[in-house]
Design a protein around this motif. Structure first.
Motif, PDB file in Angstrom:
ATOM      1  N   GLN A 183      10.999   1.160  -1.197  1.00  0.00           N
ATOM      2  CA  GLN A 183      10.109   2.111  -1.873  1.00  0.00           C
ATOM      3  C   GLN A 183      10.845   2.807  -3.015  1.00  0.00           C
ATOM      4  N   ALA A 184      12.089   3.215  -2.756  1.00  0.00           N
ATOM      5  CA  ALA A 184      12.883   3.877  -3.789  1.00  0.00           C
ATOM      6  C   ALA A 184      13.139   2.931  -4.959  1.00  0.00           C
ATOM      7  N   ALA A 185      13.446   1.681  -4.639  1.00  0.00           N
ATOM      8  CA  ALA A 185      13.702   0.693  -5.699  1.00  0.00           C
ATOM      9  C   ALA A 185      12.446   0.436  -6.523  1.00  0.00           C
ATOM     10  N   SER A 186      11.289   0.460  -5.870  1.00  0.00           N
ATOM     11  CA  SER A 186      10.042   0.210  -6.598  1.00  0.00           C
ATOM     12  C   SER A 186       9.774   1.310  -7.623  1.00  0.00           C
ATOM     13  N   ILE A 187      10.174   2.538  -7.312  1.00  0.00           N
ATOM     14  CA  ILE A 187      10.026   3.644  -8.269  1.00  0.00           C
ATOM     15  C   ILE A 187      10.899   3.393  -9.492  1.00  0.00           C
ATOM     16  N   PHE A 188      12.131   2.939  -9.253  1.00  0.00           N
ATOM     17  CA  PHE A 188      13.065   2.667 -10.345  1.00  0.00           C
ATOM     18  C   PHE A 188      12.552   1.524 -11.222  1.00  0.00           C
ATOM     19  N   ALA A 204       0.821  -1.211   0.000  1.00  0.00           N
ATOM     20  CA  ALA A 204       0.000   0.000   0.000  1.00  0.00           C
ATOM     21  C   ALA A 204       0.855   1.261   0.000  1.00  0.00           C
ATOM     22  N   LEU A 205       2.147   1.121   0.312  1.00  0.00           N
ATOM     23  CA  LEU A 205       3.041   2.278   0.391  1.00  0.00           C
ATOM     24  C   LEU A 205       4.027   2.332  -0.765  1.00  0.00           C
ATOM     25  N   MET A 206       3.981   1.334  -1.628  1.00  0.00           N
ATOM     26  CA  MET A 206       4.953   1.266  -2.715  1.00  0.00           C
ATOM     27  C   MET A 206       4.357   1.727  -4.044  1.00  0.00           C
ATOM     28  N   THR A 207       5.227   2.101  -4.952  1.00  0.00           N
ATOM     29  CA  THR A 207       4.792   2.462  -6.300  1.00  0.00           C
ATOM     30  C   THR A 207       4.061   1.269  -6.919  1.00  0.00           C
ATOM     31  N   PRO A 208       2.912   1.495  -7.566  1.00  0.00           N
ATOM     32  CA  PRO A 208       2.185   0.378  -8.189  1.00  0.00           C
ATOM     33  C   PRO A 208       3.080  -0.427  -9.128  1.00  0.00           C
ATOM     34  N   MET A 209       2.978  -1.747  -8.995  1.00  0.00           N
ATOM     35  CA  MET A 209       3.847  -2.645  -9.751  1.00  0.00           C
ATOM     36  C   MET A 209       3.037  -3.512 -10.710  1.00  0.00           C
ATOM     37  N   PRO A 210       3.617  -3.888 -11.859  1.00  0.00           N
ATOM     38  CA  PRO A 210       2.931  -4.780 -12.793  1.00  0.00           C
ATOM     39  C   PRO A 210       2.534  -6.093 -12.126  1.00  0.00           C
ATOM     40  N   HIS A 211       1.410  -6.626 -12.543  1.00  0.00           N
ATOM     41  CA  HIS A 211       0.870  -7.915 -12.089  1.00  0.00           C
ATOM     42  C   HIS A 211       0.189  -7.837 -10.715  1.00  0.00           C
TER      43      HIS A 211
END
Length: 271
Positions: free
Chosen positions: A257-262, A167-174
Motif C-alpha cells: 500500500q505504501a509503495a502504491s502511494i509512491f 480495493a485497498l490500494m491507491t488508484p493506479m494507472p490502467h
C-alpha cells in the motif's frame, strides 16, 4: 520461475484450514456461490462438496455447471445450478426468482467478478469497459444481496465478499475501471456491515492478492509474477466460513500500500 516458487511460498504460505470445522459449520446449510464455474468459485464448490449441505452454483457456462453438479453430487453435497450472466438485469432477476423459490439461504459467497487492465486512452468508444465491469463487480452483488436479505435474516446467515487488495490500494494507472468497481462494492459492503450485523447476519471480506485463475490470463504481465493458487484461496474462504472473521488480507499488504502511494506520485511518461 524458481524465484517465483520461493516467493509464492513466502507470500502465500498455507493458512490453517480445518475441514471438520467447515463441515460442522456448514452442515445442513444452503450456500450460494456466484462465479462458480471456474477459478476460485469452482475450487470452492468442490471443497464444499465434501460437506452435507446444499449448494447453489451460478455462472454463465451451462455445460460446465452441469458437469460440476454431476461430479460434486458423487461426494456429499446436493447441488442446484443456474446459468445466468449476472450483468444482465433479466437474467439476474430470473436467478433471484429461482433462489426465492428454494426458500432457504444461509450463506452467500459473492465471488463473480471481472478484471480489466487497460489505459483510458485505449477505451475510446468502449464504454462497455466501464459499464460491464461496474455491472458485475458492483451493481449485481448489491442487487443480489438486497433481494436475498430476508432469507439471510431468517437464517442468521453469512455473506462473504471475495474482494481484491486493489480495493485497498491507491488508484493506479490502467486500472481505472477495475479499481473503481471493486472499491465501490467494498465501500458499500463496509457501510452495510454494521446494519447486517445488527440484524444477525455476519459479514466478511477477503482481500485477495493476485490469484492464478482464467480471469487473469488475458493480462500478459501476470504470467510471470507470483500468484496465489485458486485452491489456496478456496481453503482460505472455507476457513472464513467457520471463523466468521470480518476481514482477511495478506500479511505483506501494508508495504505494498505504501509503495502504491509512491508509484502513484511518479509522473506518467509521455509517449
Amino acid at each position: 520461475m524458481k524465484k517465483n516458487i520461493i516467493l509464492e511460498k513466502i507470500m502465500f504460505k498455507t493458512n490453517r484450514f480445518y475441514l471438520k470445522k467447515m463441515q460442522q459449520e456448514c452442515a445442513g446449510k444452503t450456500i450460494l456461490i456466484t462465479g462458480a464455474s471456474s477459478g476460485i468459485g469452482e475450487q470452492l464448490a468442490f471443497l464444499l462438496g465434501q460437506v452435507d449441505c446444499r449448494l447453489i452454483l451460478v455462472a454463465r457456462r451451462t455445460e460446465k455447471l452441469y458437469a460440476m453438479k454431476a461430479e460434486i453430487e458423487g461426494m456429499k453435497a446436493a447441488v442446484e445450478v443456474f446459468s445466468a450472466d449476472l450483468r444482465v438485469d433479466r437474467e439476474l432477476g430470473s436467478f433471484l426468482d429461482f433462489v426465492h423459490k428454494i426458500g432457504k439461504l444461509d450463506i452467500i459467497i459473492s465471488n463473480a467478478g471481472k478484471s480489466i487492465h487497460r489505459p483510458i486512452f485505449q477505451s475510446f468508444g468502449r464504454d462497455h469497459d466501464f459499464t460491464r465491469t461496474m455491472a458485475i463487480n458492483y451493481f449485481a452483488p448489491v442487487r443480489l444481496i438486497m433481494s436475498l436479505l430476508p432469507l439471510l435474516k431468517q437464517s442468521g446467515g453469512h455473506i462473504v465478499n471475495v474482494s481484491s487488495i486493489n480495493a485497498l490500494m491507491t488508484p493506479m494507472p490502467h486500472w481505472a475501471a477495475y479499481q473503481a468497481s471493486k472499491s465501490a462494492f467494498d465501500a458499500w459492503f463496509r457501510s452495510a456491515a454494521p446494519e447486517l450485523n445488527s440484524n444477525g447476519i455476519a459479514a466478511s471480506t477477503v482481500y485477495l492478492p493476485l490469484v492464478r485463475t482464467p480471469m487473469i490470463e488475458p493480462t500478459a504481465a501476470y504470467r510471470t509474477v507470483p500468484a496465489m493458487e485458486a485452491h489456496q484461496a478456496a481453503r482460505l474462504i472455507g476457513s472464513i466460513l467457520y471463523s466468521k472473521k470480518r476481514t482477511w488480507r495478506p500479511w505483506w499488504l501494508w508495504p505494498v500500500q505504501a509503495a502504491s502511494i509512491f508509484v502513484h506520485q511518479l509522473p506518467e511518461r509521455r509517449n
